[in-house]
Design a protein around this motif. Structure first.
Motif, mmCIF file in Angstrom:
data_model
loop_
_atom_site.group_PDB
_atom_site.id
_atom_site.type_symbol
_atom_site.label_atom_id
_atom_site.label_comp_id
_atom_site.label_asym_id
_atom_site.label_seq_id
_atom_site.Cartn_x
_atom_site.Cartn_y
_atom_site.Cartn_z
ATOM 1 N N LEU A 124 -7.482 4.694 2.499
ATOM 2 C CA LEU A 124 -7.200 6.067 2.916
ATOM 3 C C LEU A 124 -7.881 6.380 4.243
ATOM 4 N N LEU A 125 -9.162 6.039 4.347
ATOM 5 C CA LEU A 125 -9.915 6.324 5.575
ATOM 6 C C LEU A 125 -9.452 5.464 6.736
ATOM 7 N N SER A 126 -9.163 4.188 6.463
ATOM 8 C CA SER A 126 -8.703 3.297 7.527
ATOM 9 C C SER A 126 -7.376 3.768 8.101
ATOM 10 N N SER A 127 -6.444 4.097 7.212
ATOM 11 C CA SER A 127 -5.136 4.561 7.662
ATOM 12 C C SER A 127 -5.272 5.847 8.470
ATOM 13 N N ALA A 128 -6.137 6.740 8.003
ATOM 14 C CA ALA A 128 -6.320 8.015 8.696
ATOM 15 C C ALA A 128 -6.918 7.811 10.080
ATOM 16 N N PHE A 129 -7.959 6.987 10.170
ATOM 17 C CA PHE A 129 -8.618 6.789 11.467
ATOM 18 C C PHE A 129 -7.692 6.108 12.464
ATOM 19 N N THR A 168 -0.507 1.837 -7.211
ATOM 20 C CA THR A 168 0.150 3.060 -6.759
ATOM 21 C C THR A 168 -0.769 3.883 -5.868
ATOM 22 N N ALA A 169 -2.033 3.987 -6.280
ATOM 23 C CA ALA A 169 -3.008 4.747 -5.488
ATOM 24 C C ALA A 169 -3.222 4.118 -4.120
ATOM 25 N N LEU A 233 -5.488 11.187 -6.208
ATOM 26 C CA LEU A 233 -5.024 9.821 -6.466
ATOM 27 C C LEU A 233 -5.808 9.139 -7.578
ATOM 28 N N VAL A 234 -7.133 9.201 -7.519
ATOM 29 C CA VAL A 234 -7.930 8.395 -8.459
ATOM 30 C C VAL A 234 -8.548 9.194 -9.608
ATOM 31 N N LYS A 235 -8.528 10.518 -9.520
ATOM 32 C CA LYS A 235 -9.140 11.328 -10.578
ATOM 33 C C LYS A 235 -8.126 12.116 -11.398
ATOM 34 N N VAL A 236 -6.944 12.362 -10.826
ATOM 35 C CA VAL A 236 -5.970 13.207 -11.516
ATOM 36 C C VAL A 236 -4.748 12.417 -11.966
ATOM 37 N N PHE A 237 -4.034 11.815 -11.011
ATOM 38 C CA PHE A 237 -2.738 11.213 -11.336
ATOM 39 C C PHE A 237 -2.797 9.718 -11.658
#
Length: 502
Positions: A124-129, A168-169, A233-237
């Motif tokens: 997530l962080l890599s893609s965002a940066f 999926t996450a 992503l990792v806590k809800v779905f």
């Protein structure tokens, strides 16, 4: 079928408006401009013809109808915003050519950690940066093979039932990270640049939206939404199965495969980080409690500098810094120009021309008068409606085209309601990048969905939550941070937005 229908609907709307409507008997240009705008809007939304081709319509329709001269229309297609995009894209291509962006991504993932949850966070962080500086499509395309390699490695050790939530996450973290990260910088996604230029076209005396000022507003929004995204992503779905464990051997192997960092990567990295610093600190940075003076103040005419100047100056270095690699003479060569997305540049130009036509023809002022009835409505409610409508539109059409269609209208609405234009225009711009629900909404969504490991329902349920959460986040950020950074005060209508008396 959609394209054929769009082709004829656009033409029919164009003809009907010309023949049967007269929006202002004292100014026939308003009706003619409305017909051109309707034609372009329908063709952009339906992609009846290529987006870039639709963007060329003003070049001959404006002179034919006497809206704007061919010379003036052509000038809207080339400006400092275009060169900011061009310079930024050349630097991004240099990063891709020498794999510098991949090294950054692998470094972030390896630093974040090796547990399944931390791997998701790393992607997530890599893609965002990476997406803050290069195309979000290119970011997703680069990150997907790395993600699939880790997923495949775990699938060989565990059952699909155990790995499904993790895989999926990871895939959604790549798509959503690329989309969210893009909003954080002025060059991260095309709608941001569209806002900067269209604001100048409609309100010539408005203060410039600089790179540093934009980051002050958009980066906190991006960081908050990334946090929310990770939680969803990792806590809800997609809660990671308790029996799933992972190591980052694959990441280590990928890093090892890149070899020792080359001199070319060091030079490209140096140009990249220097450019970012020059962009961020070019003009005075207002922090509320203090102001950091910009480096352009050391020159006799600091107003001569803009972010486009920085982009082209730094990108030019890439064509003169020699390469030690036998396959290349310099860090970039002439072949790189065939990789420039000229279609996007034309799309920019078409949007800028459309905004010019709105102002010159009087259509923008006419829309403002028509919308005076909204003056009694709450500006906060209108901002929420604008954000919701733009998000809905961008789920099905180009985010750049959506922004360029909507921004002139939101500007007119703000003038009609006597509200600071940026209070509506900034949320509209950012909302154009928030297409989280469907694969067709944005290229990163389509890229990860193409892995055939995601269900439409899985993307939609996370996407709808992100869409709904983003609206109050935009409202609070623009209301509080915008007051400090852009002087957005709902009780004060800026002088530069007052229509000129004719």
């Amino acid at each position: 079928m959609k394209k054929k229908i769009g082709l004829f609907v656009g033409l029919i709307a164009f003809v009907i408006i010309l023949l049967f409507f007269d929006f202002d008997k004292t100014n026939p240009m308003i009706t003619k401009m409305a017909a051109v705008a309707a034609l372009m809007a329908v063709w952009w939304v339906t992609e009846a013809v290529p987006l870039a081709a639709t963007s060329l319509l003003p070049l001959f329709l404006f002179p034919i109808f006497g809206i704007v001269s061919g010379e003036q229309t052509a000038m809207t297609y080339i400006n400092s915003t275009i060169f900011l995009f061009l310079g930024g894209f050349l630097i991004a291509l240099a990063m891709e050519k020498w794999n510098f962006h991949k090294r950054i991504a692998l470094f972030i993932i390896s630093v974040v950690g090796s547990s399944p949850q931390k791997i998701v966070l790393g992607f997530l962080l890599s893609s965002a940066f990476i997406s803050m500086w290069i195309s979000n499509t290119a970011t997703a395309v680069m990150m997907l093979p790395i993600g699939l390699a880790i997923i495949t490695q775990l699938e060989e050790k565990f059952s699909e039932e155990i790995t499904h939530s993790f895989s999926t996450a990871v895939l959604l973290s790549i798509a959503y990270g690329a989309s969210i990260g893009g909003i954080a910088t002025l060059i991260g996604t095309p709608p941001n640049l569209s806002l900067a230029r269209i604001l100048h076209i409609i309100f010539p005396h408005a203060p410039e939206i600089g790179f540093g000022a934009w980051m002050q507003l958009a980066l906190p929004i991006a960081l908050f939404l990334l946090t929310v995204c990770y939680f969803l992503l990792v806590k809800v779905f997609f809660k990671i199965h308790k029996d799933l464990s992972a190591d980052i051997q694959m990441i280590k192997e990928e890093k090892k495969g890149l070899g020792k960092i080359s001199s070319e990567e060091l030079f490209v990295g140096g140009v990249f980080f220097t450019t970012a610093i020059l962009w961020i600190f070019r003009s005075d940075m207002i922090l509320g409690f203090t102001t950091i003076p910009g480096w352009s103040n050391i020159f006799p005419h600091p107003e001569y500098f803009n972010d486009g100047v920085v982009a082209i100056a730094m990108a030019s270095l890439l064509f003169v810094i020699p390469s030690k690699n036998k396959a290349a003479t310099f860090l970039l060569d002439k072949e790189v120009f065939v990789k420039i997305p000229w279609g996007i540049i034309l799309l920019f130009g078409g949007g800028f021309a459309l905004a010019k036509g709105f102002v010159t023809s009087g259509l923008s002022e006419s829309i403002g008068k028509t919308l005076t009835s909204f003056g009694s409505l709450s500006p906060i409610l209108m901002m929420v409606v604008i954000a919701f409508v733009v998000q809905a539109l961008t789920e099905f059409t180009s985010n750049t085209a959506t922004a360029e269609m909507v921004l002139p209208i939101t500007a007119s609405m703000a003038v009609a309601m006597h509200i600071h234009p940026l209070f509506f225009m900034i949320p509209a711009t950012l909302s154009a990048s928030f297409a989280f629900m469907f694969p067709v909404g944005t290229p990163p969504n389509a890229v990860v969905f193409g892995s055939q490991r995601l269900k439409m329902s899985e993307m939609a349920k996370v996407g709808v939550c992100l869409n709904l959460i983003s609206i109050p986040v935009l409202l609070l950020a623009v209301y509080f941070f915008g007051r400090i950074i852009f002087n957005i005060d709902l009780s004060v209508f800026p002088d530069w937005a007052i229509p000129a008396v004719k």
